[in-house]
Design a protein around this motif. Sequence first.
Motif, PDB file in Angstrom:
ATOM      1  N   THR A 130     -41.831 111.809 -31.863  1.00 13.10           N
ATOM      2  CA  THR A 130     -41.933 112.460 -33.173  1.00 13.10           C
ATOM      3  C   THR A 130     -41.214 113.799 -33.131  1.00 13.10           C
ATOM      4  O   THR A 130     -40.906 114.327 -32.052  1.00 13.10           O
ATOM      5  CB  THR A 130     -43.403 112.696 -33.582  1.00 13.10           C
ATOM      6  N   GLY A 131     -40.958 114.345 -34.314  1.00 14.20           N
ATOM      7  CA  GLY A 131     -40.439 115.703 -34.415  1.00 14.20           C
ATOM      8  C   GLY A 131     -39.173 115.944 -33.613  1.00 14.20           C
ATOM      9  O   GLY A 131     -38.236 115.141 -33.594  1.00 14.20           O
ATOM     10  N   LEU A 188     -37.981 113.246 -31.108  1.00 20.28           N
ATOM     11  CA  LEU A 188     -37.276 112.131 -31.740  1.00 20.28           C
ATOM     12  C   LEU A 188     -35.854 112.538 -32.097  1.00 20.28           C
ATOM     13  O   LEU A 188     -34.896 111.780 -31.878  1.00 20.28           O
ATOM     14  CB  LEU A 188     -38.030 111.679 -32.991  1.00 20.28           C
ATOM     15  N   GLU A 189     -35.688 113.722 -32.658  1.00 17.06           N
ATOM     16  CA  GLU A 189     -34.363 114.206 -33.039  1.00 17.06           C
ATOM     17  C   GLU A 189     -33.435 114.247 -31.829  1.00 17.06           C
ATOM     18  O   GLU A 189     -32.274 113.823 -31.896  1.00 17.06           O
ATOM     19  CB  GLU A 189     -34.471 115.592 -33.664  1.00 17.06           C
ATOM     20  N   ARG A 249     -31.248 114.503 -38.210  1.00 13.88           N
ATOM     21  CA  ARG A 249     -32.200 114.412 -39.313  1.00 13.88           C
ATOM     22  C   ARG A 249     -31.610 115.046 -40.573  1.00 13.88           C
ATOM     23  O   ARG A 249     -31.045 116.148 -40.523  1.00 13.88           O
ATOM     24  CB  ARG A 249     -33.513 115.114 -38.953  1.00 13.88           C
ATOM     25  N   SER A 307     -38.123 111.901 -43.004  1.00 10.55           N
ATOM     26  CA  SER A 307     -39.322 111.710 -42.182  1.00 10.55           C
ATOM     27  C   SER A 307     -38.955 111.098 -40.838  1.00 10.55           C
ATOM     28  O   SER A 307     -37.856 110.564 -40.650  1.00 10.55           O
ATOM     29  CB  SER A 307     -40.312 110.802 -42.905  1.00 10.55           C
ATOM     30  N   ASP A 308     -39.898 111.160 -39.896  1.00 13.08           N
ATOM     31  CA  ASP A 308     -39.677 110.523 -38.599  1.00 13.08           C
ATOM     32  C   ASP A 308     -39.395 109.032 -38.759  1.00 13.08           C
ATOM     33  O   ASP A 308     -38.506 108.476 -38.104  1.00 13.08           O
ATOM     34  CB  ASP A 308     -40.905 110.714 -37.697  1.00 13.08           C
ATOM     35  N   ARG A 355     -36.014 107.245 -37.613  1.00  8.00           N
ATOM     36  CA  ARG A 355     -36.122 106.153 -36.640  1.00  8.00           C
ATOM     37  C   ARG A 355     -35.528 104.861 -37.211  1.00  8.00           C
ATOM     38  O   ARG A 355     -34.882 104.085 -36.508  1.00  8.00           O
ATOM     39  CB  ARG A 355     -37.580 105.958 -36.249  1.00  8.00           C
TER      40      ARG A 355
END
Length: 372
Positions: free
Chosen positions: A61-62, A65-66, A77, A168-169, A173
């Motif tokens: 996440t967050g 993830l980026e 993102r 959003s995540d 994704r």
Amino acid sequence: MYEDKTADNIQTDLLGNITDDYDKTIGYSTYDLLKSFAIEESDIYKAISSAIDMIDVDNLTGADLEKYVYQRKGLQRKVGSFASTNLTVNGTGTVKAGALFETSAGLQFACIEDTVISGSGTIPVQALEIGSSYNTPANTITEIPATIQGIISCTNLSTVTNGYDGESDDKLRGRYYDMLRNPITSNNKYAFEAWAKEVTGVGNAKCFPTWQGANTVKVVIINSNMQIANQELIDEVQNHIDPKGVQDSNGNWSTWGTGLGEASIGSYCTVDTATGKAINISATINKDSNYTDEQIKQEITDAVNKYFAEIALDENNAYVSYARIANILFNADGIKDYSNLTINNGNSNISLSLTNDLCEIPVLGDVNLIDA
């Protein structure tokens, strides 16, 4: 993966590997020394488990993830955008940059440049925060929270639609998985769809190759609210993929197909948005007296719009499901039971065209809930 590798379980395993010739009860050196090691080994397993989780994109996440998707696919993102519009104001005076205007719900917009008003005029305003929550219907920005000398009233004559939430995540994704499942090679259709989705404000895109002959491409987009895109967003995507430039008197464009965008030389791309297909819902309901008509209708509206967003431009769900609408009514707070459900005056699925000539997304029309 290593949930069972607790200090107590490791301690039990270690003691089991030592012969019973040694005293292994609590308080003796064998037990105490192994306990210390078991605690440290448990921490090692936790670190290993965490490292394994970090290489599974579904667990990230967050910022993690980026970093993951950028290192592997160069994806970044998409940031959100500020809703903006031109506000009509009446009066005589100067509206300074930073002057505030707001809706009755308290959504505030600020003037972004000094503007002199004489009798009536327009000023450019922008939401104070990023996000789609500032998209508001026409004639709703009507409040002036702090007096502006000479200015009497204000309103927005047009609906505000260009505020977009940050990606959003799940959306980020999803784009990562799209690139894995639909690899971009040269100028293939997946490339055009990926380029469109790179632009802030785009929620989904569909590519139609050779739609008007060889070397022509059509890309249909919807905004990140999964609704029809406005011309500003269409133009932004057009310029990102294949800017057309200036049109001459013969109808020819100065830069179209010349490779000045993401598309290669010789690819003539046209960007457009989907067509909304109105979906009207009618049903007879048995109401729960604890809910008002407005509350029930709003819940149905919100749930249906959420469902429509899920299927917009989805080839695997190119229809509005009668059963899904029925399920929404069945599970709605405030509705004890329902009957006589129709969507567009029928009781079957509503197909959605996904062709280059007519690319449709569902748009909620009338919601008619009749008391039983």
